[in-house]
Each structure stands twice: as structure tokens, then as C-alpha cells.
Design an enzyme around this catalytic site. Structure first.
Site, short mmCIF file in Angstrom:
data_model
loop_
_atom_site.label_atom_id
_atom_site.label_comp_id
_atom_site.label_asym_id
_atom_site.label_seq_id
_atom_site.Cartn_x
_atom_site.Cartn_y
_atom_site.Cartn_z
N TRP A 106 0.80 -1.22 0.00
CA TRP A 106 0.00 0.00 0.00
C TRP A 106 0.83 1.26 0.00
O TRP A 106 0.48 2.25 -0.66
CB TRP A 106 -1.01 -0.03 1.15
CG TRP A 106 -2.09 -1.03 0.86
CD1 TRP A 106 -2.28 -2.23 1.45
CD2 TRP A 106 -3.08 -0.92 -0.18
NE1 TRP A 106 -3.35 -2.88 0.86
CE2 TRP A 106 -3.86 -2.10 -0.15
CE3 TRP A 106 -3.40 0.05 -1.12
CZ2 TRP A 106 -4.92 -2.34 -1.02
CZ3 TRP A 106 -4.46 -0.18 -2.00
CH2 TRP A 106 -5.20 -1.36 -1.95
N ASP A 176 -1.26 6.86 6.23
CA ASP A 176 -2.42 6.07 5.79
C ASP A 176 -2.70 5.03 6.88
O ASP A 176 -2.04 4.00 6.94
CB ASP A 176 -2.13 5.41 4.45
CG ASP A 176 -3.24 4.44 4.05
OD1 ASP A 176 -4.26 4.33 4.76
OD2 ASP A 176 -3.07 3.77 3.00
N LYS A 200 -12.23 -1.01 7.38
CA LYS A 200 -11.51 -1.98 8.19
C LYS A 200 -11.82 -1.77 9.68
O LYS A 200 -12.33 -2.68 10.33
CB LYS A 200 -10.01 -1.87 7.91
CG LYS A 200 -9.71 -2.21 6.44
CD LYS A 200 -8.31 -1.85 6.02
CE LYS A 200 -8.15 -1.87 4.51
NZ LYS A 200 -8.32 -3.18 3.90
#
Lengths: 365, 365
Positions: A106, A176, A200
Site C-alpha cells: 500500500w 495512511d 476496516k
């Protein structure tokens, strides 16, 4: 209410498990929310009822994370991926550069998607180590003139996590936190910008939570439509256009639930215990199961493991699903298994998983 | 299911009424969707169950609107407002111009938000008429080299609607159908691109439906992150990143419901009858109520009306809400009242409104 609801233990990496109490509340109020005679989805975001709910959600989030007053809290759309682009659009001017710490899938993607908008300096990368460990802080080649430093405290796919916030000097630290936000107390004041896809640890997908230091809203960025400017969203209390009202509502229910659980200190304890239980089962399996990550970099949220013989993977997945353990398949790029242990996954789920893993190992010797 | 759910008639302009059957289905399946033992919000968008549901929703939409095979159907985020910017980013190259037909608040905003990305030619505008009528087709100053022609078939705030699709020559016709999509049969082949925020005629907010002719996906646009490119979303079946899964799901339930109602032909008939009933009540009130729009431009979806004495507005709003008629207040820019009559507003709601209006006029003489 259904008479025979049978819930499974859900280890999905995202969209992921939600607290059952949140789902029950959303179910109960589906046709008649807050005495309005209509669903929360059917309310104008400019209506009194919705605005009061939205403000309460923000207040609860501020209380949970102890967000300082000089930070704005935004409820946005587009997924973290859109903000991989929008962050440099907002924080970097023409010709600026930004530092990226690449510690897995990511953060590599965040760096790559930023390239149309900023000169990307990969200040450190774990790629040569297959992202099995984190690049040590003293190896980072930070540029003192960087517009910001971006990193990904927890890598959902690679299962590595920074424990503690790195010191990066004067440049604003951008994080992030899609897969570890709200999982433990955090010193928000250490960051310039925190952002997280909701699916999430917060709520349903299609919502992005952002916490941004207000001085960063003054950065000019570049010519662009108003809808891309964080300053415009902040000035409009995240109602520059119609927000994801359902997502905001469910996020608010989750914040309420987190407060009732005892807040982020209690969640941190619970999350640490859950991860320890699973890692102990893996490490204590005599090599039947294996987690490849360097000990100090292991993620509390996303636990990767492989079976000693990949030929058993299919049986493991089939039998675990039959046992009510959902979504243990690892990301296709890495294979193996992955158990995601976000806030809404209760300790009982991890106990059931560990018991299943022991039983499976015995039966399949 | 709640024992004492009391539902109101909901005339909200958006987020707007959803079919009660859709809400009941979402309520029933909240904790255990599709035999999975988890909510649809807790499913990976890459999982078999979600992908099958998503594909069925697209197939139902294609059937309802008879979408030709050379069009892609996308489920996006950001609201129509984000696509005011993203459409020129995708369809116009550096130096290109595009024609905009300005017929009210939303088309004016679409033109204004496009300006950082394309030379905007306002080819026609109803502003001088206070948007009470539509600029006649023979007054449009179209540029034969325009990258596209943008218009807004129905203006939610101003309450004007184009009846019939304008002929614009070779340039692709781009339409913001946020407030009238699925309200009647449509010849999709006449359009280059159709887009709509979901929160009026489709589902919850935070979802944008787009129907785009595939050749337009080949346009280079300009340098930008992949997440902004429609071609990338199309190539990834709208799963370039995590989509708004709940929105997609509720949209799918709405499409199913529309098919069960008899499709768009049946909805068109019902919508025409609803609008006629209300406009007749306004026009037949002897001036007590008044709709200012030119007859041929009146919207079937958003019916504006004023009371003969604005001093009665507060009483009208208070008494209508007490009578179970929600969200009749007009947009703040225009004042007065507005009743939105989207697909999910049943004829009974309009009958109740009309009866209330007659009664109010008698009581308040």
C-alpha cells in the site's frame, strides 16, 4: 429481527467485520430512524436530524482519539486510493518533492499514485527484504525540503506494522492508517495528516476519515476543482456536496460502541492480547504454521501465516469456512493465509481460530 | 422487524425516499446476508458472493435501461459534483473546449467546476429567465469542435426538465441525470455519457452510477492518477479500489424492485400521473398555490410551489410535518416549497399531499 441468524467469525481484511451491536442497531432503526419515520438513508444531509448525528459522530471521534482543536476532521469519499493522489494535489505545489517510506504494497501504491502531482522521493524501502521487515529509521534518506513525509503505519497485505511514531523533523508526517486507526491510543499531534478508508476499523466502504492539521489547509496546491480541495471540505463541515450519509452514520455507531468498550486504551489491550494469542499458536506449532515477519515488525491487525505444506491450503480454507471461520485466504499476491483482527473481531473469534488450527494440525498431521 | 414502525411520506429532494420493500429486505438481511453469516457490509468486494451480487445489479440495470453492449456501466464514488471535474479530465485534452447548456443551479455548477480542465463554452443559458423556462434548442450556440455537450435533463432545485433528448450533432452528449434517471424509458444510444448521484432515484448517497460509451474510454485526457481514469475503472469492473459496497447492494435491490414494478414504462406512467395530480392541485387552487415554471418545462420529479402569502410558509411546513408529510421545504436559494416525486414516492403519498394542501387552504382561507 431474524429468528435464526447464524453469525460467523469474520477475518476479512476489508470490507471487514463490524461490531454485532452496531449491525443490530442499524437493523432496528432501518425504517424509522431517530423518530423521523424514515431511514437514515432517506434524510437530507442538510436536515437537523442528520446534522446533529454527524456532529455527534465527529465529537465522539475527537474524544476517542483526543484530536487537538487545531485539527479538522473530515468525512470524505473515494477510498484511500483517491487520496493517494489528492494529498499531493493539496499539500504540494508545482516542483515540490515529498518523501515516501515504502514498507509494503500500500505504501508503494501511495508513492506511485502520487507521481503525477509531486516529485516522489522514496526515502526508504523494505522491498529488498520482501517487506518482511521495516526499513530502520536510521536508514531513511529524508529531504529537509520535502513537502511532507508519507508512510503506512500498518500494511494490510504484507502484515507489517510500525510500533511507535517515527520522528521525521519539520515536514508534516502523513499516515495512511486505513488498517490500524482506532486500534490503540495515538498522539495525533505528531501528525500533519491522518487518513483511513473506513472499511476496516470504522464502518462500511465508500467513506474516508481524515484528520488534518488546519495550517495545512492553507497550502495552495495547484489549480483544481473545488471538490478536490480539503480546505473547501473543511469549510463546509464535509458537506461541500452530499456525503456518504450511511457510512457516516455507521461510523458514528462504531464510535459510540468504542466508547462503550472503554475507548482506545481498552481496545489496544484487547487487540494486543488477540494478536499474541494467534502469534503464539503459530510460533508454538512446531513449524506446522509459520509467520515470516521479523518479530518487531509483526502487525497486530493483519496476521499472515503459511501452512508447512501448501498442498494443505485448500483443505484448510474449506474446513475453516465449514467451521464458521470466514475469509482466511491470504492476498493473492502472497498466497497462504491471513487473519485480520480489527477492533470488531472479538477475542472469542481468535480463540475459535486457534482451536481450529490446533485441531487441523492434529487431523492432517 | 419493529412492532410499531410509523413511516412518513417523504418528499426529500435527496438523499430521498427509498422503496419500503428495499428497506425491509436490507433490514432482514443485515446480520446474515445471502447465507454468509455476515452483513453485506462485512464482505470482501473480491469475494464470490459480492461479485455475483454486483454483476446481477449491473445486469438488472442494463435490462431496465436497455443499455447497448458498447456502453460500460460503472459504480463510482464522489457524488455528481466530483464528476463535474472528472468528466472534462477524462474527455477533454489540453486546449479543448466543451459546450454547456445552463438550465439551473446544477448545470451552472457543472460548467463552473469544469473550468480548471476545459474551455467552457456556455452554449445556452436560462439565467436571464430566472431558469423558469428552458433555453430553446434553436438558440443553442454549439461549437462543432466541442469535446462534448453537457446538459442536465432535470434540475432538482429549479424544477425544470427537458422532455425529450436534444439533437446535438456529432459531439457526445453528456447528461447529469441525478434526479431523473430510471424515471422513464430512455434511448441510451443517444448519449455519450450518463451519470447520476444515487441518492435520488437509485439508492443511498456516496454512489455514482455512470453509463459511458466505450469509445470515449479511449480518450487520453491529461496526466492524472489512475484512480481518476474512467478507463481504469471500466477495465477493473468498478473494483479498481474498494467500491461503496453497501451503496451498490442497495442500488441492486432498487433495480430488482423496479423490475418487479413492471420496469421503466410502468414507472413513467406512475410518475406522470403523480406529477399531474400535484400540478392540477396547484393550478386548480385559484392562486392559493402557484408553480412558476413554463408549462412545457415543468419537472415530473421536483415540483416547486409557493403559497399566495409567504407568511403562511411556516404554518404550512409545521402542519404538513405533523401530518406525516416530510421535507416539503424548498431549497434555501428559492424559498417556497418543493415536493420531490421520485420513483420510491408512491401515488398514495401525492394523494395525501394534495388532500393536505386543500385542507390547509380551507383552514387558512
Amino acid at each position: 429481527m431474524q429468528p435464526h441468524v447464524s453469525r460467523v467469525w469474520n477475518f476479512s481484511a476489508g470490507p471487514a467485520a463490524l461490531p454485532q451491536a452496531v449491525l443490530e442497531r442499524a437493523q432496528r432503526d432501518m425504517l424509522d430512524w431517530n423518530g423521523s419515520g424514515a431511514s437514515v438513508m432517506e434524510q437530507s444531509h442538510r436536515g437537523k436530524r442528520f446534522i446533529a448525528m454527524a456532529a455527534q459522530a465527529e465529537a465522539d471521534l475527537r474524544e476517542l482519539m483526543q484530536v487537538p482543536a487545531d485539527y479538522a476532521v473530515l468525512f470524505l469519499q473515494g477510498g484511500a486510493t483517491q487520496h493517494f493522489a489528492q494529498i499531493p494535489m493539496n499539500l504540494a505545489g508545482e516542483g515540490d518533492s515529498a518523501d515516501y517510506i515504502v514498507s509494503g504494497h500500500w505504501s508503494a501504491k501511495a508513492a506511485s499514485e502520487a507521481k503525477p502531482y509531486v516529485r516522489v522521493n522514496v526515502a526508504a524501502s523494505g522491498e529488498a527484504d520482501d517487506y518482511l521487515k521495516l526499513p530502520p529509521r536510521d536508514s531513511w534518506q529524508l529531504d529537509p525540503n520535502a513537502a511532507y513525509v508519507h508512510y503506512t503505519p500498518n500494511e494490510t497485505i504484507h502484515g507489517v506494522e510500525f510500533h511507535g511514531v517515527p520522528e521525521v523533523g519539520a515536514a508534516p508526517l502523513v499516515a495512511d492508517m486505513s488498517s490500524n486507526i482506532l486500534s490503540e491510543p495515538l498522539d495525533v499531534g505528531r501528525f500533519g495528516l491522518i487518513y483511513a478508508g473506513a472499511q476496516k476499523n470504522i464502518g462500511p466502504s465508500g467513506l474516508v476519515l481524515m484528520i488534518i492539521r488546519r495550517d495545512l489547509l492553507q497550502r495552495a496546491g495547484r489549480p483544481m476543482a473545488r471538490i478536490f480541495r480539503y480546505a473547501e471540505h473543511a469549510a463546509a463541515d464535509s458537506m461541500l456536496n452530499t456525503p456518504n450519509t450511511w457510512g457516516w452514520y455507521v461510523a458514528g455507531l462504531t464510535f459510540e460502541w468504542l466508547k462503550a468498550q472503554g475507548g482506545l486504551g481498552a481496545m489496544a489491550e484487547r487487540n494486543r492480547a488477540k494478536a499474541e494469542l494467534l502469534y503464539r499458536a503459530i510460533d508454538g506449532s512446531g513449524g506446522y504454521y509459520r509467520n515470516p515477519i521479523e518479530l518487531s515488525a509483526r502487525s497486530r491487525m493483519n496476521v499472515r501465516f503459511t501452512l508447512h505444506d501448501a498442498a494443505l491450503d485448500a483443505a484448510f480454507l474449506q474446513e475453516s469456512e465449514a467451521a464458521g471461520l470466514l475469509a482466511l485466504k491470504g492476498h493473492k499476491a502472497l498466497g497462504g493465509m491471513r487473519a485480520s483482527l480489527y477492533n470488531a473481531v472479538p477475542p472469542e473469534a481468535v480463540e475459535a481460530l486457534v482451536a481450529f488450527m490446533r485441531d487441523f494440525a492434529q487431523r492432517h498431521g
